[in-house]
Scaffold this motif. Sequence first.
Motif, short mmCIF file in Angstrom:
data_model
loop_
_atom_site.label_atom_id
_atom_site.label_comp_id
_atom_site.label_asym_id
_atom_site.label_seq_id
_atom_site.Cartn_x
_atom_site.Cartn_y
_atom_site.Cartn_z
N LEU B 193 0.82 -1.21 0.00
CA LEU B 193 0.00 0.00 0.00
C LEU B 193 0.86 1.26 0.00
O LEU B 193 0.63 2.20 -0.77
CB LEU B 193 -0.94 0.01 1.21
N ALA B 194 1.89 1.25 0.86
CA ALA B 194 2.76 2.42 0.94
C ALA B 194 3.44 2.68 -0.40
O ALA B 194 3.62 3.83 -0.82
CB ALA B 194 3.80 2.22 2.03
N ILE B 195 3.81 1.61 -1.10
CA ILE B 195 4.44 1.77 -2.41
C ILE B 195 3.45 2.35 -3.41
O ILE B 195 3.76 3.25 -4.17
CB ILE B 195 4.99 0.41 -2.91
N LEU B 196 2.22 1.82 -3.36
CA LEU B 196 1.22 2.31 -4.32
C LEU B 196 0.87 3.77 -4.09
O LEU B 196 0.66 4.52 -5.05
CB LEU B 196 -0.04 1.44 -4.25
N VAL B 197 0.84 4.18 -2.85
CA VAL B 197 0.57 5.59 -2.57
C VAL B 197 1.65 6.46 -3.20
O VAL B 197 1.38 7.44 -3.90
CB VAL B 197 0.47 5.84 -1.04
N GLY B 198 2.91 6.08 -2.97
CA GLY B 198 4.03 6.83 -3.54
C GLY B 198 3.99 6.80 -5.07
O GLY B 198 4.20 7.82 -5.73
N ALA B 199 3.67 5.64 -5.63
CA ALA B 199 3.64 5.50 -7.09
C ALA B 199 2.55 6.38 -7.69
O ALA B 199 2.75 7.02 -8.73
CB ALA B 199 3.43 4.04 -7.47
N ALA B 200 1.41 6.42 -7.00
CA ALA B 200 0.31 7.26 -7.49
C ALA B 200 0.77 8.71 -7.56
O ALA B 200 0.47 9.43 -8.51
CB ALA B 200 -0.91 7.12 -6.57
N TYR B 201 1.52 9.12 -6.57
CA TYR B 201 2.04 10.49 -6.56
C TYR B 201 2.96 10.74 -7.76
O TYR B 201 2.85 11.76 -8.44
CB TYR B 201 2.78 10.73 -5.25
N LEU B 202 3.83 9.79 -8.04
CA LEU B 202 4.76 9.96 -9.17
C LEU B 202 4.03 9.99 -10.51
O LEU B 202 4.39 10.74 -11.41
CB LEU B 202 5.79 8.83 -9.19
N ILE B 203 3.01 9.15 -10.61
CA ILE B 203 2.26 9.14 -11.87
C ILE B 203 1.49 10.45 -12.00
O ILE B 203 1.47 11.07 -13.06
CB ILE B 203 1.31 7.92 -11.92
N TYR B 204 0.91 10.89 -10.88
CA TYR B 204 0.18 12.16 -10.90
C TYR B 204 1.10 13.31 -11.30
O TYR B 204 0.72 14.19 -12.07
CB TYR B 204 -0.42 12.41 -9.51
N LYS B 205 2.32 13.29 -10.82
CA LYS B 205 3.28 14.35 -11.13
C LYS B 205 3.86 14.21 -12.54
O LYS B 205 4.64 15.04 -13.00
CB LYS B 205 4.44 14.31 -10.11
N GLY B 206 3.56 13.13 -13.20
CA GLY B 206 4.03 12.94 -14.56
C GLY B 206 5.46 12.44 -14.67
O GLY B 206 6.06 12.48 -15.74
N HIS B 207 6.02 11.96 -13.58
CA HIS B 207 7.41 11.49 -13.64
C HIS B 207 7.50 10.03 -14.09
O HIS B 207 8.52 9.56 -14.53
CB HIS B 207 8.09 11.64 -12.29
N VAL B 208 6.40 9.32 -13.91
CA VAL B 208 6.38 7.90 -14.24
C VAL B 208 5.12 7.65 -15.06
O VAL B 208 4.08 8.24 -14.79
CB VAL B 208 6.35 7.07 -12.93
N THR B 209 5.24 6.81 -16.10
CA THR B 209 4.04 6.48 -16.86
C THR B 209 3.61 5.06 -16.50
O THR B 209 4.38 4.31 -15.91
CB THR B 209 4.32 6.56 -18.36
N TRP B 210 2.42 4.71 -16.88
CA TRP B 210 1.88 3.42 -16.45
C TRP B 210 2.47 2.25 -17.23
O TRP B 210 2.44 1.13 -16.79
CB TRP B 210 0.36 3.41 -16.61
N GLN B 211 3.04 2.55 -18.40
CA GLN B 211 3.43 1.45 -19.29
C GLN B 211 4.35 0.42 -18.64
O GLN B 211 4.15 -0.78 -18.77
CB GLN B 211 4.12 2.00 -20.55
#
Lengths: 437, 315
Positions: B193-211
């Motif tokens: 869960l903690a990882i997913l929360v952080g990942a959601a933030y990165l995706i929201y910020k546009g630093h990481v894409t879902w691919q």
Amino acid sequence: MELKTFRGGIHPPYQKEATANRATVEISLPAEVVIPMQQHVGAPDSPTVSVGDRVEAGQKIGTSEAFISAPVHASVSGTVKAIEDRPDFTGALVQSVVITPDPGQPSKWTDKRDTSNLSADQIRDIAKEAGLVGLGGAAFPTYVKLSPPEGKPIDTVIINGCECEPFLTCDHRLMLERTDDLIAGLKLMMKAVGAQRGYIGVEANKMDAADTLTAKLAGEAGIDVSILEVKYPEGAEKMLIDAITGRRVPPGKLPSEVGVLVQNVGTAVALQDAASTGKPVIDRVITVTGPGIKEPKNMLVKVGTSIEHLIEQCGGFAGTPGKVIMGGPMTGWAQKDLTAAVVKGTSGVVVFDSASVDVEEEQRCVGCDKCLDACPMFLMPNFIVKYAKVGKWEMADKFGVNDCFECGCCSYVCPSGISHIAYVRKAKAELTAAEKK
Amino acid sequence: MASQDLIVSSPPHLREKGLMGSAMRDVAIALIPLIAVSIGFFRLYAVVNLAVAVVTAILCELVMRAIMGKKANIGDFSAIVTGLLLALLLPPAVPLWWVVIGVVIAVAIVKELMGGLGSNLFNPALFGFATLMIMARVPLQVSYNLGSIDGVTTATPLTFIGVGSGPLSGFRPGYWDLFFGHAGGALGEVSVLAILVGAAYLIYKGHVTWQIPASILGTCFVLSAILGENPLYFILAGGLMLGAFFMATDWVTSPDNRWAQIVYGVLIGVLVVVIRLYAAPVGAVAFSILIGNAFAPLLDRMFVRKKFGEVKAVA
Ligand code: SF4
Ligand code: SF4
């Protein structure tokens, strides 16, 4: 309201407040005007006057026989002082006619005639004789664009009133101050190419202009104002066509491929001026602004006026000048001195004082892909740079360097401060040279 | 008028400011939930490991930059992020000098010696970790099992991969343990869960894409199911989530083309399944991503993005 737009692009700070509400003013005459024989895309002109000749404002002083070219005219009445090579705003030496203006200038082009009965051929001739080119900066001869190629009918004319470059407001002012002439100019263009549909594309940060135009167009069939998202480069030809009509111009093709003609606001007004009064392109509205300018202004300027004179007319520099840009801050040319002259395609002068220029060292690409998302042409700017750096021009070509129109979105978002356009220009030059061989 | 000092450079003359620093700072911010949960479980172990890793990373960068005569760039957060990730990859009871060695390899050698950020082929943190794995395989395995705070041995959840639904399966931690927090394995494996929360933030910020994460996790899920594993357990356990969201997505060492990213994700996913099931579960994710890194440049060369106007709108 759903705003129309394209995919990609950026949201730079627009910073248009300084001049958006300032009416266009006339400025004093410079001590000399320098008129380059090449202010357009295509073949350069040859001077038709000699040193010592008297010239009248509006008199043709340079012509060319080539199909893609545009004549140039004296922007003032006066005496030809010299015909010599002068550096233009790009730094290239261009043969120029230097004129010393008379102290008093005749008032001309005040009688207006009705333009509604002109034929398509007459409109094209007027554009050609007036030396009209794309005044948005592209400077492509207008009459060529008004002559659609065989078998590629044009059904839509779009007037580009986006002015998506930060800082600049000259097109905004034209839309407000020359509304009727703008609409008349658009109608002339539609007639010249036989188009039934006309649009005026305006970004949503200029609603006063959009509302004025909409009011004037009430009851007018076939012409609409299209409100666009405030995004750079909304006014780029291909992006604008996509946003308004949903048609995408294929790579390497012109807008006529999808039946569209795009012209800038200033071009439409100038066409109407030429048609109604016979006035050639000898002056234009430009914006002189930026944090390094004391009194930012929109001004009507004679072609050939030096940057130095413009800055004087704005009360001089505010602080120590750091960078002087001819054109907008995204695509304009940084000047090494203030001698370059305003040409037909000049839309503004933007000055940054030395404190607001940041010189960042270029770092290595970190593969963040931000440039991919920003590129409105869907290229991979990081790969173009990567291959250009090692001289693999054919790979740069494969990654679409020739489809890059140098909007600068990629560099704007790049965390490594890479100047993609410098590499793009190098690669394009190498590829052209290789093709010639 | 003074004009000789004007700066001449190629356009654009406007740039978004301080992007590099802010992007890496966002990665550090995205790691905060995970770090918090990790400290909650492992207390001092976690605090000490993370602190040692970050301090070592900063020192390495300073020293290497000084030796090579370059400007130090701590403000870009990339050394700090590498230090944090390495500490998160290691088990809590690992000897401290291993943390130091791992970070030195990651920052000094992989990152700085290879020319600085942007030139490295491999993800620095993973490379440091993999080197430790090879140097000290057995002791590292053991220390993974020294998890929880009161010294009670908790086996890494990875022990239960490959046992299928055999007799041992009853002992493995439940999904919810893995999801919300479970004290076994490495620091960074405590809570999905903690990882997913952080990942959601990165995706929201546009630093990481879902691919990349989607293709890795999707491939693992499907392939492990085909091979008779419990697919949900497979993707929740161990360092797969951390690797998929925070390491495989590393800007420098992943492909740039979106299609290449998907192929890269599938490749890593297949490797993770194969290595976990047929070689060794611990470190499987790290080695898979490193192999993926090696293929990234090749994958990028295989795909050319469709230009504007070449296809119908794919919006
Ligand atoms: S590659 Fe060219 S077209 Fe694409 S964002 Fe950069 S400058 Fe603009
Ligand atoms: S934005 Fe700059 S650093 Fe990021 S991928 Fe593009 S070129 Fe590389």
